[in-house]
Design an enzyme around this catalytic site. Structure first.
Site, PDB file in Angstrom:
ATOM      1  N   ASN A   1       0.870  -1.170   0.000  1.00  0.00           N
ATOM      2  CA  ASN A   1       0.000   0.000   0.000  1.00  0.00           C
ATOM      3  C   ASN A   1       0.910   1.224   0.000  1.00  0.00           C
ATOM      4  OD1 ASN A   1      -1.780   2.075   0.463  1.00  0.00           O
ATOM      5  ND2 ASN A   1      -2.389   1.408   2.517  1.00  0.00           N
TER       6      ASN A   1
ATOM      7  N   LYS B  19       0.133   4.194  -0.260  1.00  0.00           N
ATOM      8  CA  LYS B  19      -0.524   5.375   0.310  1.00  0.00           C
ATOM      9  C   LYS B  19      -0.295   6.579  -0.627  1.00  0.00           C
ATOM     10  CE  LYS B  19      -0.155   3.208   4.783  1.00  0.00           C
ATOM     11  NZ  LYS B  19      -0.053   3.314   6.216  1.00  0.00           N
TER      12      LYS B  19
ATOM     13  N   HIS C 298      -9.392   1.139   5.018  1.00  0.00           N
ATOM     14  CA  HIS C 298      -8.109   1.325   5.703  1.00  0.00           C
ATOM     15  C   HIS C 298      -8.315   2.235   6.915  1.00  0.00           C
ATOM     16  CE1 HIS C 298      -4.011   2.547   6.541  1.00  0.00           C
ATOM     17  NE2 HIS C 298      -3.634   1.454   5.915  1.00  0.00           N
TER      18      HIS C 298
ATOM     19  N   GLU D  88      -6.737   4.662   7.937  1.00  0.00           N
ATOM     20  CA  GLU D  88      -6.591   6.093   7.626  1.00  0.00           C
ATOM     21  C   GLU D  88      -7.873   6.647   7.002  1.00  0.00           C
ATOM     22  OE1 GLU D  88      -2.934   5.548   5.462  1.00  0.00           O
ATOM     23  OE2 GLU D  88      -1.986   4.976   7.357  1.00  0.00           O
TER      24      GLU D  88
ATOM     25  N   SER E 107       3.750  -2.003  10.294  1.00  0.00           N
ATOM     26  CA  SER E 107       5.210  -2.034  10.493  1.00  0.00           C
ATOM     27  C   SER E 107       5.824  -3.398  10.174  1.00  0.00           C
ATOM     28  CB  SER E 107       5.565  -1.587  11.913  1.00  0.00           C
ATOM     29  OG  SER E 107       5.137  -0.248  12.130  1.00  0.00           O
TER      30      SER E 107
HETATM   31  P1  13P Z   1       3.189   0.438   7.641  1.00  0.00           P
HETATM   32  O1  13P Z   1       3.722  -0.846   7.068  1.00  0.00           O
HETATM   33  O2  13P Z   1       3.923   1.645   7.145  1.00  0.00           O
HETATM   34  O3  13P Z   1       3.095   0.375   9.139  1.00  0.00           O
HETATM   35  O4  13P Z   1       1.704   0.623   7.105  1.00  0.00           O
HETATM   36  C1  13P Z   1       0.838  -0.444   7.181  1.00  0.00           C
HETATM   37  C2  13P Z   1      -0.396  -0.104   6.440  1.00  0.00           C
HETATM   38  O5  13P Z   1      -1.126   0.785   6.824  1.00  0.00           O
HETATM   39  C3  13P Z   1      -0.670  -0.844   5.197  1.00  0.00           C
HETATM   40  O6  13P Z   1      -1.951  -0.593   4.731  1.00  0.00           O
END
Ligand code: 13P
Length: 248
Positions: free
Chosen positions: A9, A11, A94, A96, A211
């Site tokens: 992802n 983002k 998600h 977010e 993470s």
């Molecule tokens: P990180 O791997 O940066 O923690 O993000 C995870 C995530 O939100 C994948 O959708």
């Protein structure tokens, strides 16, 4: 046996140059990858990724979709648009989107339904905040998130849904759930599916996100109920991403 799925992802991180470097880097290392690999690109870059991954094992996904088919929805992206660029997957719900854009369990369920109705496979995200975990509410929160989708589309639809368990406190923080914490959550999710349909529970892929990196992927992906990963930060570097893809 459930196939390991590793999805990146990105983002809101991309430029034409970085997309080119990243995708070419991933493609160069795909020969010995056995997992199914998906990259979820920001909408303006989907066309570029589509062109780069033609005839490869790499799959394309989007990061969100609007529930409407078309019309006056400035800034939004429809399921048809996503499919127009050869994508078969879409991230839905998600954390977010839930926290920053107010997507409720009902909104997320509706998006899952629209994705399925249009032949897209949703990467349906669930997970609790730190407060919710510390107050002992993880199972309750995750249950409500899943139940909203079961209520709308039915348990059979989970044949075509990939679940991503992403504890909010582990996203982008460098704090990963321990393999035991992640396994416990995944086992709980699978048991909830099993209460509705035992076969679906066994075949449904449940990815871990939060993470995940080359240093912890082998242990996490080695857990019985963890079927892959949804990767944020570490999906932006082809070497790191490939190492995770190979860890599965
Ligand atoms: P990180 O791997 O940066 O923690 O993000 C995870 C995530 O939100 C994948 O959708």
């Amino acid at each position: 046996m459930r196939q390991v799925i590793v999805a990146g992802n990105w983002k809101m991180n991309a430029s034409k140059e970085t997309v080119n470097t990243l995708v070419m880097g991933i493609l160069a290392g795909m020969a010995d990858v056995k997992s199914k690999v998906i990259v979820c690109a920001p909408a303006p870059y989907m066309s570029q990724v589509e062109a780069l991954i033609t005839h490869s094992q790499l799959n394309l996904g989007a990061q969100d979709l609007n529930v409407n088919a078309s019309g006056a929805f400035t800034g939004e992206v429809s399921a048809d648009m996503i499919k127009d660029f050869g994508a078969q997957y879409v991230i839905v719900g998600h954390s977010e989107r839930r926290s920053l854009y107010g997507e409720t369990d009902d909104v997320v369920a509706h998006k899952v339904q629209v994705a399925l109705d249009n032949g897209l496979t949703p990467l349906f995200c669930i997970g609790e905040t730190l407060d919710e975990r510390e107050s002992g509410n993880m199972e309750n929160v995750v249950s409500l998130q899943i139940q909203a989708v079961i209520d709308l589309v039915g348990i059979e639809a989970f044949k075509n849904i990939i679940i991503a368990y992403e504890p909010v406190w582990a996203i982008g923080t460098g704090v990963t759930a321990t393999p035991q914490q992640a396994q416990d959550a995944h086992a709980f999710i699978r048991s909830m599916l099993a209460q509705n349909n035992a076969d679906i529970a066994q075949t449904c892929s449940i990815l871990y996100g939060g993470s995940m990196n080359p240093g912890n992927a082998t242990e996490l992906l080695g857990c019985e109920d963890i079927d892959g990963g949804l990767i944020g930060g570490a999906s932006l570097k082809s070497d790191d991403f490939l190492q995770i893809c190979k860890a599965g």
